[in-house]
Design an enzyme around this catalytic site. Structure first.
Site, PDB file in Angstrom:
ATOM      1  N   GLY C  56       0.800  -1.212   0.000  1.00 37.81           N
ATOM      2  CA  GLY C  56       0.000   0.000   0.000  1.00 37.81           C
ATOM      3  C   GLY C  56       0.838   1.270   0.000  1.00 37.81           C
ATOM      4  N   HIS C  57       2.175   1.102   0.001  1.00 37.46           N
ATOM      5  CA  HIS C  57       3.057   2.280   0.029  1.00 37.46           C
ATOM      6  C   HIS C  57       3.862   2.415  -1.264  1.00 37.46           C
ATOM      7  CE1 HIS C  57       1.922   2.235   4.151  1.00 37.46           C
ATOM      8  NE2 HIS C  57       2.571   1.123   4.411  1.00 37.46           N
ATOM      9  N   ASP C 110       6.432  -4.746  11.679  1.00 35.01           N
ATOM     10  CA  ASP C 110       7.650  -4.906  10.873  1.00 35.01           C
ATOM     11  C   ASP C 110       8.837  -5.275  11.746  1.00 35.01           C
ATOM     12  OD1 ASP C 110       6.874  -4.077   8.090  1.00 35.01           O
ATOM     13  OD2 ASP C 110       6.184  -2.327   9.189  1.00 35.01           O
ATOM     14  N   HIS C 219      -0.276   4.957   7.292  1.00 38.52           N
ATOM     15  CA  HIS C 219      -1.397   4.029   7.402  1.00 38.52           C
ATOM     16  C   HIS C 219      -2.618   4.765   7.928  1.00 38.52           C
ATOM     17  CE1 HIS C 219       2.404   1.944   8.338  1.00 38.52           C
ATOM     18  NE2 HIS C 219       1.958   1.059   7.466  1.00 38.52           N
TER      19      HIS C 219
END
Ligand SMILES: Nc1ncnc2c1ncn2[C@@H]1O[C@H](COP(=O)(O)OP(=O)(O)O)[C@@H](O)[C@H]1O
Ligand SMILES: Nc1ncnc2c1ncn2[C@@H]1O[C@H](COP(=O)(O)OP(=O)(O)O)[C@@H](O)[C@H]1O
Ligand SMILES: [Mg+2]
Ligand SMILES: [Mg+2]
Ligand SMILES: [Mg+2]
Ligand SMILES: [Mg+2]
Lengths: 331, 226, 331, 226
Positions: C56-57, C110, C219
């Site tokens: 999504g990045h 992460d 996010h």
């Protein structure tokens, strides 16, 4: 209005100033005519290639100025053709003994402005030719427009003509390349949302939460039909089929494929579409030589995409592969 | 009045500038109904420049003056209006080189030349729902006055305003076939064409300036002259 | 949902397939681990640089794989860290005798995934170092997160480490460069709209038609405050000030400036912001050596932008200018 | 019952898989309130894989089995749940290498080791509103049973379920300080933590499977076990 703008009337000069600030070694900006030209200027031994149209389609057109691409370009207000004088001054600023190719996308306002500018420039002895780009297959034989619109295929015309000019080809040859690209390139797009021109402050068309406009134009012009959003593969298929059947493209053709974002669609979704188009192209027997996934011709922040296919021969393949430099920097 | 002096034409242009600047937002709104909402801005940008540069404009004769006005339009007006209005002024200028006054037949020819130029430039025909649908009946009205040997500018103006006003209503339900409004297809039906409204409003204001009494019939013209 | 998707559960593998299809000579795709590595593989004479995070990045992180950039990367579901094994397999696939630098953006998921993966890999004798990137100045000394987030500054860490690795520097040296970049880079962002993760189908946060979230995370995490949208210059000023005052940057500093789009904002608006940031930077006496205007670290189709400033020295300047190749093609 | 056999643990894992798969969407919904809505999917992805690979899992002893389960979780589960649940299983596996059965004190130590591992991995403390707020009281409950020399697994399970269930309500109004839910700041208050609900639901299902009668108190646990 969910936008980064100051005075909407200053939106175009302000973003052009940003482009100029960001590319001091590459570009010159003439605010009076909303014109951007190569810092190095035209070369009398090389054909110049110029363009100009309404704003809101960036990186087309002023961000396509640079070695191997356009010699210069001017922009009008958002979605409005540039004034005649801006076109005329752009031709003058880029004039070369080798001649100038004026690339015009097929819209009423653009054609009229460039027609007048070309007449004025020719009257002054500037050597030029004009070429009209019309790659959009969405609306066939329309009775209510000036004909097919010029959309993302424009990129390929610029790239090939820019490379040919850089290579020292003469005006007739560069014109012939524009013609070849235009004859072999087709595009169709789809919109999921409308965009909002800053000066207007409201969407240019209404569209339901579950609807899409198939065959949309880059100013939000209606296309083939409005329908319920389907899934990515079905949409990719529809765009692919419309484009592929138009020329038509044939098994064995070497092609370049572009999946172009209209401004508000993230790159990941473009790759979902590309995966399907790639698959379809391979199944159809095309040889995919180059591909382009990203934003090349947008409609402000419109969510949507277009698919472009260009048939290649050795000459076009070499021109696409030639080096170039533009305002866009990745790393 | 057998002749129309340069002064009369200068006044007509200044009146037009007022009409256009007063209606900048309204003409945008009208263009927003089926077009892209920039018509009022575009035209106002041009006439604002004409107003600002007015004193410096070469007024040695009508042709020189109109040529300069055409150039100001070409410099400042984008979209379709730039080439259309610029071409109109340019063609009228070419028939008036060196002249300090024109007759009604000469004025009629100026309008005819402007129409021809605009048609050549943009390819629009009668019924395509553009300002030509106002200019063509105006030209015919002028021709009739000339044939009748009528030399009263006021009477001609009144009939021309009438013709343009009628064009607003007569074209309202058409689908535009040229320009940006054509790109919305059927959506352009039931909306007046802003170019036609502008021409009719300009003529109504010319009438008023000449002391010609007349009440606009199309609601948009009434609103724009109110 | 105004998106090009098929089955939302297949969104990530499908777009990765598209990236792989579009770059057959550059990249290899291993669907099992949602992993993309350089076609050429790691080189035992050069340090490998790997990364991986939620999807999504894009173009972070898998689109940053290529010569002069990352050796390999893996992606989790949208906004979710990759599974431990994906991280572990990415380390293994990129393992080099010269060692591997694992670049991790500072998020709970992460960090945990990469910690475990690194422990597993080290237990097998793979030589590596881990580096945590945290350039977001939005939320200071937060009591409720693991600390500063890693956002667009990540690009500069990748670029400089990739170039240093390519130049044959050893693991300690490449790690030192990561540290230098991270210590000299700061970012802050602003969101005008929320994004819609495909699997969720609804916005991740609500925001008024006239509101913006200043200091937003990639996010959609909240930032410094929610307020009425102001004009582009005021927004650019706020981001510039927050970033500039953090280190702080000083007059005379040589800098690289990035105006990064969050996914739904057109390039023109980014240039409007850039024009102002450029102006402010010049007035502050910085020497702008390089600039980056475009999308480097996005949040799906979120409308918004971030400003990043990196202080340069001769070494970093050279590393930024070094050639590289990635999945993004302009022409 | 002095010892907990490997068979009992195998059954507990299969029961857990059912709990998690049955609640895939519901746990997503709960995570959607303040997190990113993927918790149910993430966990279900892991337990679906455990179920699919069940027959092939090395069951020569408890430690080998739990290690393999930890590996399946590491392979399939993304987000924070992967490292957290993977670490939990891994730590429990390390205490049960070669064992075919465990005592209640050994089970207590397994839970303690899992907690330590999860804390070391993610840095969360009691009150940060994570599943540790369920695991910590469960561990204390088990310790009490051990100290009392109590060897009835059913009684211990019931008290553990009670403790986890209470944790749902006791943490409901806290602001999350770890994980994705922490990133929405105050918005996480007044929403139950999905990880705590999951633990409480799993224990309630274990009770049921052991024939231990008990009615859940937190509405989410009631819903998830209905
Ligand atoms: N081809 C044409 N010929 C004559 N008039 C035209 C033509 N196209 C558009 N017009 C007139 O121009 C007006 C719109 O002008 P404007 O808004 O400046 O153009 P654009 O459509 O480029 O935005 C229309 O209302 C119409 O009257
Ligand atoms: N640092 C942590 N330590 C222990 N448990 C945590 C931690 N962070 C999150 N959790 C638990 O994980 C759950 C969320 O898992 P999941 O949705 O997979 O993670 P993510 O936040 O990455 O989307 C939370 O409900 C919480 O109980
Ligand atoms: Mg326009
Ligand atoms: Mg218009
Ligand atoms: Mg997640
Ligand atoms: Mg979650």
């Amino acid at each position: 209005m969910k936008k980064f703008v100051n005075d909407p009337a200053q939106f175009v000069p302000e973003f052009m100033q940003g482009i100029a600030d960001a590319n001091p070694d590459l570009l010159s900006f003439t605010p009076e005519f909303q014109m951007i030209t190569r810092k190095s200027g035209p070369s009398n031994s090389k054909v110049s290639v110029v363009q100009g149209s309404g704003s809101g389609h960036e990186p087309a057109h002023v961000m396509a100025v640079g070695p191997g691409l356009l010699t210069g370009a001017c922009q009008g207000a958002v979605f409005a053709a540039p004034p005649v004088d801006a076109c005329y001054e752009t031709i003058k600023a880029c004039a070369s003994d080798a001649g100038t190719l004026v690339l015009v996308n097929n819209y009423q306002g653009d054609r009229m402005s460039w027609d007048m500018a070309c007449e004025m420039a020719e009257a002054e002895g500037i050597k030029l030719k004009q070429f009209i780009i019309n790659d959009d297959v969405a609306v066939k034989d329309s009775t209510w427009t000036v004909g097919r619109r010029g959309v993302a295929g424009n990129f390929f015309v610029i790239k090939c003509c820019g490379a040919a000019a850089e290579a020292g080809q003469d005006l007739d040859a560069v014109y012939a390349i524009a013609d070849k690209v235009n004859n072999n390139v087709r595009t169709m797009g789809v919109a999921l949302t409308s965009c909002i021109p800053p000066a207007k402050g409201t969407p240019i068309f209404d569209i339901g939460d579950d609807e899409m406009e198939v065959g949309v134009g880059i100013h939000g012009e209606p296309g083939r039909r409005r329908e319920k959003i389907t899934n990515a593969d079905a949409i990719a298929d529809e765009l692919f089929d419309a484009v592929a059947q138009d020329i038509p493209f044939n098994s064995g053709d070497r092609v370049a494929i572009m999946v172009n974002g209209l401004g508000g669609t993230p790159i990941t979704e473009l790759y979902v579409l590309y995966a399907r188009v790639h698959d379809r192209a391979e199944k159809a027997g095309y040889k995919i030589v180059r591909n382009y996934v990203g934003e090349y011709c947008t409609s402000l922040e419109m969510a949507g995409a277009s698919v472009t296919i260009l048939r290649l021969d050795d000459e076009l393949e070499k021109l696409l592969a030639a080096p170039a430099e533009s305002a866009a920097r990745i790393f | 009045m057998a002749e129309i002096s340069q002064g009369t034409i200068e006044q007509a242009i200044q009146t037009t500038a007022e009409t256009v600047l007063r209606n900048e937002l309204y003409f945008c709104d009208l263009d927003g109904l089926a077009g892209d909402g920039d018509f009022g801005n575009s035209l106002a940008t041009g006439f604002r420049a004409i107003k600002n540069e007015w004193d410096g404009i070469d007024k040695s004769n009508i042709g020189a003056m109109l040529l300069k006005i055409s150039m100001i339009v070409s410099k400042n007006v984008g979209g379709s209006s730039g080439p259309i209005w610029g071409t109109g002024f340019m063609k009228a200028a070419m028939l008036t080189r060196g002249k300090r006054a024109v007759t009604l037949p000469e004025l009629t020819d100026m309008v005819g030349a402007a129409i021809e130029g605009i048609q050549a430039r943009g390819g629009a025909q009668r019924g395509d729902k553009t300002l030509l649908d106002a200019l063509l009946p105006i030209h015919e009205t002028l021709q009739k006055h000339c044939e009748a040997g009528d030399t009263d500018l006021g009477a001609a103006l009144k009939d021309c305003a009438e013709a343009a006003d009628k064009a607003v209503d007569e074209t309202r339900n058409l689908v535009a076939h040229r320009g940006r409004a054509s790109q919305v297809g059927e959506r352009s039906a039931n909306t007046p064409d802003p170019g036609i409204v502008a021409i009719a409003t300009i003529l109504q204001d010319w009438c008023k300036h000449h002391g010609v009494e007349r009440t606009p019939t199309a609601p948009e013209v009434a609103k724009a002259t109110a």
